[in-house]
Scaffold this motif. Sequence first.
Motif, mmCIF file in Angstrom:
data_model
loop_
_atom_site.group_PDB
_atom_site.id
_atom_site.type_symbol
_atom_site.label_atom_id
_atom_site.label_comp_id
_atom_site.label_asym_id
_atom_site.label_seq_id
_atom_site.Cartn_x
_atom_site.Cartn_y
_atom_site.Cartn_z
ATOM 1 N N SER A 1 4.921 27.259 42.431
ATOM 2 C CA SER A 1 4.006 27.930 43.352
ATOM 3 C C SER A 1 4.776 28.813 44.322
ATOM 4 O O SER A 1 5.846 28.449 44.825
ATOM 5 C CB SER A 1 3.201 26.883 44.134
ATOM 6 N N LYS B 1 3.419 29.634 47.142
ATOM 7 C CA LYS B 1 2.883 29.307 48.462
ATOM 8 C C LYS B 1 3.952 28.773 49.410
ATOM 9 O O LYS B 1 3.996 29.132 50.592
ATOM 10 C CB LYS B 1 1.751 28.293 48.317
ATOM 11 N N LYS B 2 4.826 27.926 48.906
ATOM 12 C CA LYS B 2 5.871 27.319 49.727
ATOM 13 C C LYS B 2 6.791 28.367 50.349
ATOM 14 O O LYS B 2 7.377 28.154 51.417
ATOM 15 C CB LYS B 2 6.688 26.358 48.871
ATOM 16 N N TYR B 3 6.920 29.504 49.691
ATOM 17 C CA TYR B 3 7.890 30.516 50.109
ATOM 18 C C TYR B 3 7.257 31.670 50.884
ATOM 19 O O TYR B 3 7.955 32.604 51.266
ATOM 20 C CB TYR B 3 8.636 31.034 48.873
ATOM 21 N N ARG B 4 5.964 31.576 51.112
ATOM 22 C CA ARG B 4 5.302 32.597 51.927
ATOM 23 C C ARG B 4 5.527 32.267 53.402
ATOM 24 O O ARG B 4 5.304 31.140 53.848
ATOM 25 C CB ARG B 4 3.810 32.649 51.610
ATOM 26 N N ASP C 1 5.096 31.953 57.341
ATOM 27 C CA ASP C 1 4.020 31.830 58.316
ATOM 28 C C ASP C 1 4.608 31.831 59.723
ATOM 29 O O ASP C 1 5.803 32.053 59.910
ATOM 30 C CB ASP C 1 3.175 30.574 58.062
ATOM 31 N N ASP D 1 -1.436 38.834 57.059
ATOM 32 C CA ASP D 1 -2.321 38.717 55.900
ATOM 33 C C ASP D 1 -2.278 39.976 55.052
ATOM 34 O O ASP D 1 -2.391 39.915 53.823
ATOM 35 C CB ASP D 1 -3.756 38.443 56.356
ATOM 36 N N TYR E 1 7.836 36.954 51.750
ATOM 37 C CA TYR E 1 8.212 35.820 50.919
ATOM 38 C C TYR E 1 9.733 35.633 51.016
ATOM 39 O O TYR E 1 10.492 36.611 50.920
ATOM 40 C CB TYR E 1 7.826 36.042 49.454
ATOM 41 N N LYS F 1 1.773 38.865 39.697
ATOM 42 C CA LYS F 1 0.614 38.219 40.311
ATOM 43 C C LYS F 1 -0.121 39.208 41.210
ATOM 44 O O LYS F 1 -1.357 39.292 41.190
ATOM 45 C CB LYS F 1 1.056 37.003 41.128
#
Length: 268
Positions: free
Chosen positions: A3, A5-8, A10, A221, A226, A246
Motif C-alpha cells: 500500500s 498509504k503508509k508513505y503518503r 501528513d 489533498d 510521498y 495508479k
Amino acid sequence: MASLKKYRVDSKFKLAQVSPGDTPFLEGNEAAQVAEIDALAAELDEMQDLLHAEGRRKLLLVLQGMDTSGKDGTVRWVFSRTSPLGVRVTAFKAPSDDERAHDYLWRCHAVVPRTGEIAVWNRSHYEDVLVPVVEGWIDKAEAKRRYAQINDFERLLVETGTVVVKCMLHIDKDEQRERLQARIDTPGKQWKFSMGDLEVRTKWNAYQEAYDKALRATSTDHAPWYAIPANHKRHRNLMIAQLLMKTLRQMKLKAPPADPALKGMIIK
C-alpha cells in the motif's frame, strides 16, 4: 500488493518514521522485478498516449531528494519506454542571475507541463524552502510564507488541469556515502561528483529537518507528497512507477470519440 498509504505524508509526518531500506513493493526475484518495471514502463507509454489524445489534462512529477538519491535513475528507468515527445524533463540547478532577478517560482512556472504532456522536475521549487532554510538565508517567517505560496501555486496548477505527484527519494547517510564513493572510484562517473556534495553532507541532519518541515507544510489533498524508500534502486523505480500508474488510471483517461467523417475511408 503493498500500500502507498503508509508513505503518503501528513501533518504529523517525519522522515525518521520511514526506513530508507524498506522494500515493500519488491516481489519475486531480480528478473521478475525488472520485468515488472518494464511492463509498467510500457503501460505508462500507453497512458501517456491517451493523455495526449484526450488533450485536456497534464501531469507533473516532482522528484526531490538528497544528492545521489536517484532522481536521474528514476527518470531513466520509469520512462524507459515512453516517447520523448510526451515527457519533458527539467533539471533545476542553482538559479542563474536572470532567475534570481525574478520571484523564485518564475523559473518553475515557465516549465509547467503543457496540455497532454508529462513533465518531470529533477529538483524543483522546493529547493527554495530547503537550501535557504539550512543556510540561514531566510527566517522562519519567510519559510512559512513560501510554504503557503507553494501551496497556492500548486493549487493553481491543479485547478487548471494539472495532476501533481511529488516524491521525496529517501536514502540514509550510509547509502549516500557508498554512492558518492562509487562515483569517486569510477572514472566514468567522476563527472557526477562535486566537492560541494561533501559540504552539503556535513549538514545532513539540518537538511532532514528542513525536509520534514517542508513536506508536512506542503503535502496537501491537491498535491500530496510521498516518501519513497530509495536505498534499493529497483524498489525506488518500481514504487514510483506504480504510483504514477495508479494516478493515471484514476484520471480515467479516454481517447476522443471517433470522427464520423473517417468512417469507411479507404486509403488508396
